[in-house]
Design an enzyme around this catalytic site. Structure first.
Site, PDB file in Angstrom:
ATOM      1  N   LYS A   1      -3.486  -3.253  -5.929  1.00  0.00           N
ATOM      2  CA  LYS A   1      -2.176  -3.181  -6.428  1.00  0.00           C
ATOM      3  C   LYS A   1      -1.217  -4.121  -5.853  1.00  0.00           C
ATOM      4  O   LYS A   1      -1.309  -4.525  -4.760  1.00  0.00           O
ATOM      5  CB  LYS A   1      -1.593  -1.665  -6.463  1.00  0.00           C
ATOM      6  CG  LYS A   1      -2.579  -0.617  -6.829  1.00  0.00           C
ATOM      7  CD  LYS A   1      -2.350   0.616  -6.946  1.00  0.00           C
ATOM      8  CE  LYS A   1      -3.355   1.988  -7.602  1.00  0.00           C
ATOM      9  NZ  LYS A   1      -3.081   3.141  -7.501  1.00  0.00           N
TER      10      LYS A   1
ATOM     11  N   TYR B   1      -3.466   3.336 -17.674  1.00  0.00           N
ATOM     12  CA  TYR B   1      -3.347   4.690 -17.029  1.00  0.00           C
ATOM     13  C   TYR B   1      -2.943   5.803 -18.312  1.00  0.00           C
ATOM     14  O   TYR B   1      -2.276   6.605 -18.043  1.00  0.00           O
ATOM     15  CB  TYR B   1      -1.980   4.556 -16.165  1.00  0.00           C
ATOM     16  CG  TYR B   1      -2.502   4.107 -14.655  1.00  0.00           C
ATOM     17  CD1 TYR B   1      -3.502   4.789 -13.857  1.00  0.00           C
ATOM     18  CD2 TYR B   1      -1.959   3.039 -14.197  1.00  0.00           C
ATOM     19  CE1 TYR B   1      -3.846   4.308 -12.584  1.00  0.00           C
ATOM     20  CE2 TYR B   1      -2.247   2.390 -13.040  1.00  0.00           C
ATOM     21  CZ  TYR B   1      -3.111   3.076 -12.238  1.00  0.00           C
ATOM     22  OH  TYR B   1      -3.643   2.866 -10.774  1.00  0.00           O
TER      23      TYR B   1
ATOM     24  N   ASN C   1      -0.416   3.289  -2.781  1.00  0.00           N
ATOM     25  CA  ASN C   1      -1.540   3.383  -2.215  1.00  0.00           C
ATOM     26  C   ASN C   1      -2.608   2.318  -2.506  1.00  0.00           C
ATOM     27  O   ASN C   1      -3.701   2.351  -2.182  1.00  0.00           O
ATOM     28  CB  ASN C   1      -2.332   4.775  -2.682  1.00  0.00           C
ATOM     29  CG  ASN C   1      -2.503   4.932  -4.311  1.00  0.00           C
ATOM     30  OD1 ASN C   1      -2.403   3.792  -4.951  1.00  0.00           O
ATOM     31  ND2 ASN C   1      -2.976   6.066  -4.662  1.00  0.00           N
TER      32      ASN C   1
ATOM     33  N   HIS D   1      -6.759   0.519  -6.791  1.00  0.00           N
ATOM     34  CA  HIS D   1      -7.428   1.405  -7.546  1.00  0.00           C
ATOM     35  C   HIS D   1      -8.929   1.123  -7.899  1.00  0.00           C
ATOM     36  O   HIS D   1      -9.419  -0.018  -7.519  1.00  0.00           O
ATOM     37  CB  HIS D   1      -6.797   0.930  -9.138  1.00  0.00           C
ATOM     38  CG  HIS D   1      -7.750   1.269 -10.153  1.00  0.00           C
ATOM     39  ND1 HIS D   1      -7.478   2.715 -10.895  1.00  0.00           N
ATOM     40  CD2 HIS D   1      -8.636   1.071 -10.919  1.00  0.00           C
ATOM     41  CE1 HIS D   1      -8.356   3.031 -11.760  1.00  0.00           C
ATOM     42  NE2 HIS D   1      -9.217   1.972 -11.785  1.00  0.00           N
TER      43      HIS D   1
ATOM     44  N   GLU E   1     -12.347  -0.339 -18.420  1.00  0.00           N
ATOM     45  CA  GLU E   1     -11.365  -0.803 -17.617  1.00  0.00           C
ATOM     46  C   GLU E   1     -11.624  -2.339 -17.422  1.00  0.00           C
ATOM     47  O   GLU E   1     -10.766  -3.246 -17.404  1.00  0.00           O
ATOM     48  CB  GLU E   1     -11.134  -0.142 -16.296  1.00  0.00           C
ATOM     49  CG  GLU E   1     -10.567   1.079 -16.323  1.00  0.00           C
ATOM     50  CD  GLU E   1     -10.482   2.055 -15.012  1.00  0.00           C
ATOM     51  OE1 GLU E   1     -11.048   1.452 -14.197  1.00  0.00           O
ATOM     52  OE2 GLU E   1     -10.033   3.111 -15.243  1.00  0.00           O
TER      53      GLU E   1
END
Ligand code: GDP
Ligand code: MG
Length: 160
Positions: A20, A60, A123, A126, A137
């Site tokens: 990310k 998402y 965080n 992913h 994805e």
């Protein structure tokens, strides 16, 4: 050989792993890729990429009703991400273990989030939560021709 023919017909599991924007900004790209490389999975696709709001929302979409959805989309589109496709038997569940719990404060030491992050909203990485979502994805983030078909010389030393 028969083994090669049999193996090429098998559908090998793939996971979509993404560093990310915080992971990129914090200089953790090499460290995070390294965890998957060292484990022994096969890298099939890799790119640095600035994603659109539309793509982030599609990725998402299961979370669209959550209160944090708008800030999640802002976060994911706030800078470039590193998109990866990793392959191997059991890669989806294993990658989730390597990544650790969603909340980095609850993630075990030794996991990526446990070692490198402190907040759910930052965080760093992913990982797909099922083989079906892995497929979905990877198809969403990579275009035709962006994945490489190759064999690693390490494979015979990783799987018997
Ligand atoms: P994951 O599969 O472990 O990444 O977790 P989820 O699928 O539940 O959530 C997707 C992502 O949304 C997480 O990795 C976080 O970046 C973000 N997220 C989840 N829950 C929260 C939350 O309560 N607050 C905020 N700010 N972000 C969240
Ligand atoms: Mg998830």
């Amino acid at each position: 050989s028969m083994l090669t023919i049999w193996h090429s017909n098998m559908e090998v599991e793939q996971s979509y792993i993404m560093i990310k924007p915080d992971g990129v900004q914090r200089g953790l790209v090499g460290e995070i890729i390294s965890r998957f490389e060292k484990k022994g999975f096969l890298l099939k696709g890799l790119k640095l990429f600035q994603c659109s709001k539309d793509l982030a929302q599609e990725h998402y979409k299961d979370l669209k009703d959550k209160p944090f959805f708008p800030t999640l989309i802002e976060y994911i589109t706030s800078g470039p991400v590193v998109c990866m496709a990793w392959e191997g038997d059991g890669v989806v569940a294993s990658a989730r273990k390597l990544i650790g719990a969603t909340n980095p404060l609850q993630a075990e030491p030794g996991t990526i989030r446990g070692d490198l992050a402190v907040q759910t909203g930052r965080n760093v990485v992913h990982g797909s939560d099922s083989p079906d979502n892995g497929k979905r994805e990877i198809a969403l983030w990579f275009k035709e021709g962006e994945l490489c078909q190759w064999e690693s010389v390490q494979t015979p030393w990783l799987v018997e």
